[in-house]
Motif scaffolding. Structure first.
Motif, PDB file in Angstrom:
ATOM      1  N   GLN A 288       0.831  -1.209   0.000  1.00 25.01           N
ATOM      2  CA  GLN A 288       0.000   0.000   0.000  1.00 25.01           C
ATOM      3  C   GLN A 288       0.863   1.256   0.000  1.00 25.01           C
ATOM      4  N   ALA A 289       0.301   2.329  -0.526  1.00 28.70           N
ATOM      5  CA  ALA A 289       0.948   3.631  -0.398  1.00 28.70           C
ATOM      6  C   ALA A 289       0.780   4.089   1.048  1.00 28.70           C
ATOM      7  N   GLU A 290       1.836   4.613   1.616  1.00 32.16           N
ATOM      8  CA  GLU A 290       1.762   5.095   2.999  1.00 32.16           C
ATOM      9  C   GLU A 290       0.642   6.131   3.152  1.00 32.16           C
ATOM     10  N   ASN A 291       0.358   6.876   2.095  1.00 39.81           N
ATOM     11  CA  ASN A 291      -0.692   7.901   2.163  1.00 39.81           C
ATOM     12  C   ASN A 291      -2.107   7.335   2.090  1.00 39.81           C
ATOM     13  N   ALA A 292      -2.237   6.039   1.892  1.00 39.39           N
ATOM     14  CA  ALA A 292      -3.564   5.401   1.848  1.00 39.39           C
ATOM     15  C   ALA A 292      -3.384   3.960   2.339  1.00 39.39           C
ATOM     16  N   ASN A 293      -3.134   3.833   3.632  1.00 41.04           N
ATOM     17  CA  ASN A 293      -2.619   2.560   4.154  1.00 41.04           C
ATOM     18  C   ASN A 293      -3.481   1.881   5.231  1.00 41.04           C
ATOM     19  N   PRO A 294      -4.808   1.891   5.111  1.00 44.79           N
ATOM     20  CA  PRO A 294      -5.596   1.316   6.214  1.00 44.79           C
ATOM     21  C   PRO A 294      -5.315  -0.175   6.437  1.00 44.79           C
ATOM     22  N   LEU A 295      -5.029  -0.903   5.374  1.00 48.95           N
ATOM     23  CA  LEU A 295      -4.770  -2.335   5.547  1.00 48.95           C
ATOM     24  C   LEU A 295      -3.426  -2.553   6.245  1.00 48.95           C
ATOM     25  N   TYR A 296      -2.457  -1.722   5.911  1.00 51.92           N
ATOM     26  CA  TYR A 296      -1.151  -1.826   6.556  1.00 51.92           C
ATOM     27  C   TYR A 296      -1.286  -1.598   8.061  1.00 51.92           C
ATOM     28  N   LEU A 297      -2.061  -0.574   8.435  1.00 54.10           N
ATOM     29  CA  LEU A 297      -2.246  -0.276   9.863  1.00 54.10           C
ATOM     30  C   LEU A 297      -2.929  -1.449  10.570  1.00 54.10           C
ATOM     31  N   SER A 298      -3.882  -2.052   9.898  1.00 55.88           N
ATOM     32  CA  SER A 298      -4.583  -3.197  10.485  1.00 55.88           C
ATOM     33  C   SER A 298      -3.646  -4.406  10.618  1.00 55.88           C
ATOM     34  N   TYR A 299      -2.777  -4.571   9.635  1.00 53.08           N
ATOM     35  CA  TYR A 299      -1.801  -5.678   9.653  1.00 53.08           C
ATOM     36  C   TYR A 299      -0.866  -5.547  10.868  1.00 53.08           C
ATOM     37  N   LEU A 300      -0.458  -4.300  11.155  1.00 56.40           N
ATOM     38  CA  LEU A 300       0.436  -4.089  12.303  1.00 56.40           C
ATOM     39  C   LEU A 300      -0.226  -4.565  13.593  1.00 56.40           C
ATOM     40  N   ASN A 301      -1.533  -4.598  13.545  1.00 55.07           N
ATOM     41  CA  ASN A 301      -2.358  -4.989  14.674  1.00 55.07           C
ATOM     42  C   ASN A 301      -2.831  -6.435  14.572  1.00 55.07           C
ATOM     43  N   ASN A 302      -2.134  -7.221  13.743  1.00 56.40           N
ATOM     44  CA  ASN A 302      -2.558  -8.613  13.467  1.00 56.40           C
ATOM     45  C   ASN A 302      -3.990  -8.709  12.966  1.00 56.40           C
ATOM     46  N   PHE A 303      -4.439  -7.714  12.273  1.00 49.75           N
ATOM     47  CA  PHE A 303      -5.798  -7.649  11.714  1.00 49.75           C
ATOM     48  C   PHE A 303      -6.878  -7.729  12.793  1.00 49.75           C
ATOM     49  N   GLU A 304      -6.508  -7.377  14.030  1.00 43.27           N
ATOM     50  CA  GLU A 304      -7.516  -7.478  15.081  1.00 43.27           C
ATOM     51  C   GLU A 304      -8.649  -6.485  14.902  1.00 43.27           C
ATOM     52  N   ASN A 305      -8.308  -5.303  14.415  1.00 42.64           N
ATOM     53  CA  ASN A 305      -9.381  -4.399  14.023  1.00 42.64           C
ATOM     54  C   ASN A 305      -8.987  -3.702  12.732  1.00 42.64           C
ATOM     55  N   PHE A 306      -9.980  -3.150  12.079  1.00 46.53           N
ATOM     56  CA  PHE A 306      -9.717  -2.419  10.851  1.00 46.53           C
ATOM     57  C   PHE A 306     -10.423  -1.080  10.916  1.00 46.53           C
ATOM     58  N   GLU A 307      -9.694  -0.020  10.650  1.00 51.93           N
ATOM     59  CA  GLU A 307     -10.327   1.291  10.608  1.00 51.93           C
ATOM     60  C   GLU A 307      -9.987   1.975   9.295  1.00 51.93           C
TER      61      GLU A 307
END
Ligand SMILES: *Cc1c(COP(=O)(O)O)cnc(C)c1O
Length: 441
Positions: A288-307
């Motif tokens: 993902q582009a860092e400027n549009a990275n919601p999946l990356y952020l969720s991955y860092l969280n082991n996909f426990e939540n998605f925002e």
């Protein structure tokens, strides 16, 4: 030919099944996304050799429409479409480029770039759109009242939709975020006669409007919420295994925005495995582009939540999406494939794009995002030197000449144009030319 069957099924409750020739985008009971599910038992009556031979016998031949990379796998894709309703422009069959020189620079020699942008409208979106528009043609011929097909788009979906609709004689309407698509992306729907609505919003805003419009009017929705497109796009995995003579890569890296394509890629590999054509699965990386990275952020969280996030401007404009429609499908696939999500800053993606262009490709910025992810994983020693790696190139670089030339001219703020190459002005004189060349040889 046997009666191979498929139907719509809720991704949240496999008991919720619906006929494939209904107009449905979401499960009427759970409101979740649908997926096209195939009768694997019927397909499994034929062994893996049968399917490999059948696919190989059709691949890139002129026997219309089976020479198409999508329709050559018709039994696995949408077997219910009658040949007379197929709208095909010979999609798929794209080069699997051995990135020999670039691979040697990184130390990974078994590196391949699947050039999905070498296609009729210049992106992989053609793979899904041939299926969707053919299905619409069949629905119309069955008497369904459909006046037009519409999509919101970051550029490439609208190009594909308008081309296939023009070929079929079906009206298309595209919703584009104003001033956020390239000229090359805008000119395609205009040339193909689509009704182009330029909305003062971003992609996520256009998406909300088009869904509402399709509910209100008898207009068919062509966004990747529509699971038919995924069926066409999943042929990427089938085709790349076929091109490797049914050998499986260790890694496949793909840029992701609305996350339909990563879901499609996984679906293709699962089908290959379930029908015995391959024995193991590759690992998948979504970039993902860092400027549009919601999946990356969720991955860092082991996909426990998605925002969802508010997507910021990125050169990779086709993935400038903060609220991806197919996120649940994508997370399910990534878990199944021991997947990884990586991200690329603007500087990283621009630099990767330019660097790899110097080894003979002509990449789009989204491919640059995937290339950055690849290099990061090699550096972390997650991808090993002897691994077989495929990077999915999603669009043709010629669609993105504005940002590519700005890179070389040094016009992009916060981006170092390290690999810039500029034209040299020389007087109309042999001596001057020779003296300039002396410095460049
Ligand atoms: C659509 C698109 C993507 C992203 O695909 P998703 O299914 O939205 O994740 C990536 N690159 C290009 C060039 C695209 O057009």
């Amino acid at each position: 030919m046997d009666n191979f069957n498929c139907w719509y099924q809720s991704i949240e409750n496999s008991n919720n099944k619906y006929p494939i020739e209904e107009i449905l985008y979401r499960c009427p009971e759970t409101n979740s996304l649908l997926e096209v599910t195939h009768d694997l038992e019927a397909l499994a009556k034929y062994d893996s050799k049968y399917w490999k031979d059948l696919f190989d016998s059709r691949y890139r031949k002129q026997n219309w429409p089976y020479g198409s990379g999508v329709w050559g796998k018709k039994e696995w894709v949408v077997p219910f479409i009658k040949d007379e309703n197929i709208v095909s422009m010979y999609e798929g069959g794209t080069n699997l480029f051995w990135a020999e020189r670039y691979g040697a620079q990184v130390g990974v020699e078994d590196l391949w770039i699947k050039m999905c942008g070498n296609s009729h409208t210049g992106s992989f979106k053609d793979l899904g759109m041939t299926v969707l528009v053919s299905a619409v043609k069949q629905l119309i011929s069955n008497g369904k009242n459909i006046s037009a097909v519409a999509c919101a788009s970051t550029g490439d979906t609208s190009a594909a939709l308008s081309a296939y609709c023009a070929a079929a004689g079906i009206k298309s309407i595209v919703f584009l975020p104003k001033n956020k698509v390239s000229v090359a992306q805008l000119v395609q729907p205009l040339a193909n006669g689509a009704t182009v609505l330029s909305i003062d919003s971003d992609f996520d805003g256009c998406m909300k409007i088009v869904q509402k419009v399709c509910e209100e009017k008898n207009i068919y929705l062509a966004n990747s919420i529509n699971s038919l497109r995924i069926e066409g796009q999943k042929t990427i995995s089938i085709e790349l295994c076929q091109q490797f003579n049914w050998e499986i890569p260790d890694w496949v890296i793909i840029p992701g925005g609305n996350l339909g394509n990563i879901s499609a890629l996984g679906k293709g590999f699962l089908m290959l495995r379930d029908l015995g054509l391959i024995k193991k699965l590759p690992r998948l990386v979504c970039a993902q582009a860092e400027n549009a990275n919601p999946l990356y952020l969720s991955y860092l969280n082991n996909f426990e939540n998605f925002e969802s996030v508010k997507a910021k401007t990125t050169l990779a404009n086709a993935i400038q999406i903060g609220d991806p429609v197919s996120v649940k499908k994508a997370i399910k696939i990534l878990k199944e494939f021991d997947g990884i999500v990586e991200q690329a800053s603007e500087d990283e993606l621009a630099s990767s794009t330019a660097k790899v262009d110097l080894t003979g490709t002509f990449n789009c910025p989204h491919t640059g995002v995937a290339i950055t992810a690849f290099e990061k994983l090699v550096k972390k020693n997650v991808i090993k030197k002897n691994d077989k790696v495929v990077i999915i190139s999603t669009a043709h670089g010629l669609k993105f000449v504005d940002s590519k030339i700005d890179y070389h001219l040094g016009n992009l703020s916060d981006i170092s144009s390290t690999f810039s190459n500029l034209p040299i002005d020389v007087d109309n004189s042999i001596d001057k030319v020779l003296s300039v060349l002396d410095k460049h040889l």
